[in-house]
Write a protein that holds these residues in place. Structure first.
Motif, PDB file in Angstrom:
ATOM      1  N   PRO A   1       0.837  -1.210   0.000  1.00 56.25           N
ATOM      2  CA  PRO A   1       0.000   0.000   0.000  1.00 56.25           C
ATOM      3  C   PRO A   1       0.867   1.254   0.000  1.00 56.25           C
ATOM      4  O   PRO A   1       1.905   1.316   0.672  1.00 56.25           O
ATOM      5  N   GLN A   2       0.452   2.233  -0.779  1.00 51.56           N
ATOM      6  CA  GLN A   2       1.167   3.507  -0.862  1.00 51.56           C
ATOM      7  C   GLN A   2       0.157   4.638  -0.824  1.00 51.56           C
ATOM      8  O   GLN A   2      -0.938   4.524  -1.367  1.00 51.56           O
ATOM      9  N   LEU A   3       0.548   5.722  -0.187  1.00 47.44           N
ATOM     10  CA  LEU A   3      -0.319   6.892  -0.112  1.00 47.44           C
ATOM     11  C   LEU A   3       0.336   8.070  -0.822  1.00 47.44           C
ATOM     12  O   LEU A   3       1.537   8.314  -0.660  1.00 47.44           O
ATOM     13  N   ARG A   4      -0.479   8.783  -1.605  1.00 47.25           N
ATOM     14  CA  ARG A   4       0.006  10.020  -2.197  1.00 47.25           C
ATOM     15  C   ARG A   4       0.019  11.130  -1.140  1.00 47.25           C
ATOM     16  O   ARG A   4      -0.664  11.040  -0.118  1.00 47.25           O
ATOM     17  N   THR A   5       0.781  12.172  -1.401  1.00 44.30           N
ATOM     18  CA  THR A   5       0.783  13.363  -0.554  1.00 44.30           C
ATOM     19  C   THR A   5       0.315  14.546  -1.381  1.00 44.30           C
ATOM     20  O   THR A   5       0.796  14.766  -2.496  1.00 44.30           O
ATOM     21  N   VAL A   6      -0.655  15.292  -0.850  1.00 46.45           N
ATOM     22  CA  VAL A   6      -1.168  16.479  -1.528  1.00 46.45           C
ATOM     23  C   VAL A   6      -0.983  17.692  -0.620  1.00 46.45           C
ATOM     24  O   VAL A   6      -0.780  17.559   0.588  1.00 46.45           O
ATOM     25  N   ASN A   7      -1.053  18.857  -1.219  1.00 44.68           N
ATOM     26  CA  ASN A   7      -0.995  20.111  -0.470  1.00 44.68           C
ATOM     27  C   ASN A   7      -2.365  20.770  -0.507  1.00 44.68           C
ATOM     28  O   ASN A   7      -2.960  20.922  -1.576  1.00 44.68           O
TER      29      ASN A   7
ATOM     30  N   SER B   1     -14.962  15.803  15.414  1.00 44.99           N
ATOM     31  CA  SER B   1     -13.617  16.360  15.345  1.00 44.99           C
ATOM     32  C   SER B   1     -13.519  17.513  14.346  1.00 44.99           C
ATOM     33  O   SER B   1     -12.426  17.986  14.046  1.00 44.99           O
ATOM     34  N   LEU B   2     -14.676  17.989  13.852  1.00 46.37           N
ATOM     35  CA  LEU B   2     -14.752  19.107  12.926  1.00 46.37           C
ATOM     36  C   LEU B   2     -13.873  18.915  11.696  1.00 46.37           C
ATOM     37  O   LEU B   2     -13.016  19.746  11.395  1.00 46.37           O
ATOM     38  N   PRO B   3     -14.069  17.828  10.956  1.00 50.69           N
ATOM     39  CA  PRO B   3     -13.371  17.684   9.672  1.00 50.69           C
ATOM     40  C   PRO B   3     -13.901  18.721   8.693  1.00 50.69           C
ATOM     41  O   PRO B   3     -14.865  19.447   8.994  1.00 50.69           O
ATOM     42  N   ALA B   4     -13.301  18.794   7.514  1.00 53.20           N
ATOM     43  CA  ALA B   4     -13.715  19.807   6.552  1.00 53.20           C
ATOM     44  C   ALA B   4     -13.560  19.285   5.139  1.00 53.20           C
ATOM     45  O   ALA B   4     -12.778  18.361   4.880  1.00 53.20           O
ATOM     46  N   ILE B   5     -14.312  19.865   4.232  1.00 53.70           N
ATOM     47  CA  ILE B   5     -14.069  19.638   2.813  1.00 53.70           C
ATOM     48  C   ILE B   5     -13.017  20.648   2.378  1.00 53.70           C
ATOM     49  O   ILE B   5     -13.127  21.846   2.664  1.00 53.70           O
ATOM     50  N   ALA B   6     -11.984  20.160   1.713  1.00 58.40           N
ATOM     51  CA  ALA B   6     -10.893  21.024   1.277  1.00 58.40           C
ATOM     52  C   ALA B   6     -10.460  20.613  -0.127  1.00 58.40           C
ATOM     53  O   ALA B   6     -10.628  19.471  -0.535  1.00 58.40           O
ATOM     54  N   GLU B   7      -9.904  21.567  -0.838  1.00 52.88           N
ATOM     55  CA  GLU B   7      -9.360  21.296  -2.168  1.00 52.88           C
ATOM     56  C   GLU B   7      -7.848  21.225  -2.079  1.00 52.88           C
ATOM     57  O   GLU B   7      -7.222  21.963  -1.304  1.00 52.88           O
ATOM     58  N   ALA B   8      -7.250  20.332  -2.869  1.00 54.90           N
ATOM     59  CA  ALA B   8      -5.797  20.159  -2.861  1.00 54.90           C
ATOM     60  C   ALA B   8      -5.207  20.550  -4.209  1.00 54.90           C
ATOM     61  O   ALA B   8      -5.931  20.849  -5.167  1.00 54.90           O
ATOM     62  N   ASP B   9      -3.881  20.530  -4.283  1.00 55.54           N
ATOM     63  CA  ASP B   9      -3.201  20.973  -5.499  1.00 55.54           C
ATOM     64  C   ASP B   9      -3.342  20.011  -6.666  1.00 55.54           C
ATOM     65  O   ASP B   9      -2.861  20.292  -7.760  1.00 55.54           O
TER      66      ASP B   9
ATOM     67  N   PHE C   1      -2.067  11.645   2.406  1.00 57.69           N
ATOM     68  CA  PHE C   1      -1.495  12.591   3.352  1.00 57.69           C
ATOM     69  C   PHE C   1      -1.754  13.991   2.816  1.00 57.69           C
ATOM     70  O   PHE C   1      -1.661  14.228   1.600  1.00 57.69           O
ATOM     71  N   ALA C   2      -2.065  14.929   3.705  1.00 55.14           N
ATOM     72  CA  ALA C   2      -2.415  16.281   3.271  1.00 55.14           C
ATOM     73  C   ALA C   2      -1.625  17.310   4.073  1.00 55.14           C
ATOM     74  O   ALA C   2      -1.794  17.422   5.293  1.00 55.14           O
TER      75      ALA C   2
ATOM     76  N   GLN D   1      -6.374  19.320  -7.630  1.00 60.19           N
ATOM     77  CA  GLN D   1      -7.699  19.785  -8.079  1.00 60.19           C
ATOM     78  C   GLN D   1      -8.847  18.926  -7.578  1.00 60.19           C
ATOM     79  O   GLN D   1      -9.990  19.136  -7.982  1.00 60.19           O
ATOM     80  N   PHE D   2      -8.577  17.957  -6.700  1.00 62.64           N
ATOM     81  CA  PHE D   2      -9.643  17.133  -6.142  1.00 62.64           C
ATOM     82  C   PHE D   2     -10.086  17.679  -4.790  1.00 62.64           C
ATOM     83  O   PHE D   2      -9.319  18.361  -4.094  1.00 62.64           O
ATOM     84  N   LEU D   3     -11.327  17.342  -4.439  1.00 65.70           N
ATOM     85  CA  LEU D   3     -11.847  17.672  -3.121  1.00 65.70           C
ATOM     86  C   LEU D   3     -11.639  16.495  -2.185  1.00 65.70           C
ATOM     87  O   LEU D   3     -11.768  15.331  -2.582  1.00 65.70           O
ATOM     88  N   TYR D   4     -11.345  16.802  -0.918  1.00 69.15           N
ATOM     89  CA  TYR D   4     -11.096  15.778   0.093  1.00 69.15           C
ATOM     90  C   TYR D   4     -11.832  16.124   1.384  1.00 69.15           C
ATOM     91  O   TYR D   4     -12.097  17.300   1.661  1.00 69.15           O
ATOM     92  N   VAL D   5     -12.149  15.090   2.151  1.00 71.34           N
ATOM     93  CA  VAL D   5     -12.579  15.286   3.530  1.00 71.34           C
ATOM     94  C   VAL D   5     -11.307  15.265   4.369  1.00 71.34           C
ATOM     95  O   VAL D   5     -10.636  14.238   4.470  1.00 71.34           O
ATOM     96  N   LEU D   6     -10.980  16.408   4.935  1.00 69.67           N
ATOM     97  CA  LEU D   6      -9.715  16.593   5.632  1.00 69.67           C
ATOM     98  C   LEU D   6      -9.886  16.325   7.118  1.00 69.67           C
ATOM     99  O   LEU D   6     -10.759  16.902   7.774  1.00 69.67           O
ATOM    100  N   LYS D   7      -9.058  15.426   7.665  1.00 69.26           N
ATOM    101  CA  LYS D   7      -9.049  15.106   9.086  1.00 69.26           C
ATOM    102  C   LYS D   7      -7.821  15.779   9.716  1.00 69.26           C
ATOM    103  O   LYS D   7      -6.705  15.594   9.240  1.00 69.26           O
ATOM    104  N   PHE D   8      -8.045  16.531  10.794  1.00 66.59           N
ATOM    105  CA  PHE D   8      -7.006  17.402  11.340  1.00 66.59           C
ATOM    106  C   PHE D   8      -6.255  16.774  12.509  1.00 66.59           C
ATOM    107  O   PHE D   8      -6.864  16.243  13.442  1.00 66.59           O
TER     108      PHE D   8
END
Length: 264
Positions: free
Chosen positions: A6-12, A25-33, A74-75, A35-42
């Protein structure tokens, strides 16, 4: 030879879109570099990096077992986000989460799974109950299923409440320990094929596969609130817990079957 580890990409993270306030935990919808949308866990949320570790390990184990899980990445979160957010609660969360976080691909158009509306077969129900019994996932109940219906398939999300022993590490060397909360599992009534699933899944979850998944955990998530001297020893504890629990899976399968018999 193809590398199937298994491998995970890293986005900004490039844009904070909106908070998901139904998540504790108040996650959020965020956009990464990309151009995809993600549910971001902080990492700065209440359960800290422990929830991210559980999300990562639980999600990738589910994927190994052939269950549908959104892509996990990873974000990276830049410090600038905390300076431009107007909501003080969110601003504090962003500031505490600068660095490496975790995100799941956003399933646009998905709906929350309702077991009373959308029937699923007993084999799939048994697979999910087996997974959650292994992970001791307390958060797959009728009130909060943490499953989505998307493109006519069932998708598993939010494994952050799994592996709850790691918040204290008390009794972690006893992986045969009971998981009585399986009685609250939303799919327990339909889980009629646990014995067959047990044989199938024990063969898939080899020690090598578990080590590959645990190896994905970043060092920086393994340095706070840990009783272990090094990240390597910390990862070894996760590996030992999971491999031993898998080896004794008959125990938690019987427990789930007894709980099911009391319902039907």
């Amino acid at each position: 030879m193809k590398d199937d580890r298994p491998q995970l990409r890293t986005v900004n993270v490039t844009r904070y879109v909106t908070p998901l306030r139904e998540g504790g935990s108040l996650p959020a919808i965020a956009e990464a570099d990309d151009q995809f949308l993600y549910v971001l866990k902080f990492r700065g949320a209440g359960q800290g990096t422990k929830a991210l570790i559980a999300e990562l390990v639980g999600g990738e184990i589910a994927r190994t077992l052939g269950l549908q899980v959104p892509e996990i990445v990873f974000a990276n979160l830049d410090s600038a986000f905390g300076r431009i957010e107007g909501d003080e609660e969110i601003q504090d969360l962003l500031k505490a989460s600068v660095g490496l976080n975790l995100a799941l691909h956003y399933l646009s158009g998905s709906i929350t799974f309702d077991s009373l509306v959308i029937p699923i077969d007993t084999r799939l129900a048994s697979r999910i109950v087996w997974l959650d019994s292994l992970l001791m996932n307390v958060d797959r109940t009728a009130r909060n299923t943490n499953m989505l219906w998307w493109h006519k398939e069932l998708w598993l999300i939010d494994h952050g409440a799994s592996l709850y022993f790691h918040h204290s590490w008390n009794g972690w060397e006893e992986p045969e320990k009971p998981f009585p909360l399986v009685k609250n599992h939303v799919l327990l009534r339909q889980a009629k094929e646990l014995d067959a699933v047990n044989a199938e899944y024990k063969a898939l979850l080899t020690e090598a596969r578990i080590r590959d998944i645990v190896a994905l955990i970043p060092d920086e998530w393994l340095v706070e609130g840990t009783p272990f001297e090094t990240p390597e020893k910390h990862r070894e504890a996760y590996t030992q817990f999971l491999t031993t629990r898998i080896a004794h899976s008959d125990f938690f399968v019987k427990e789930a079957q007894y709980a099911r018999e009391s319902l039907v």
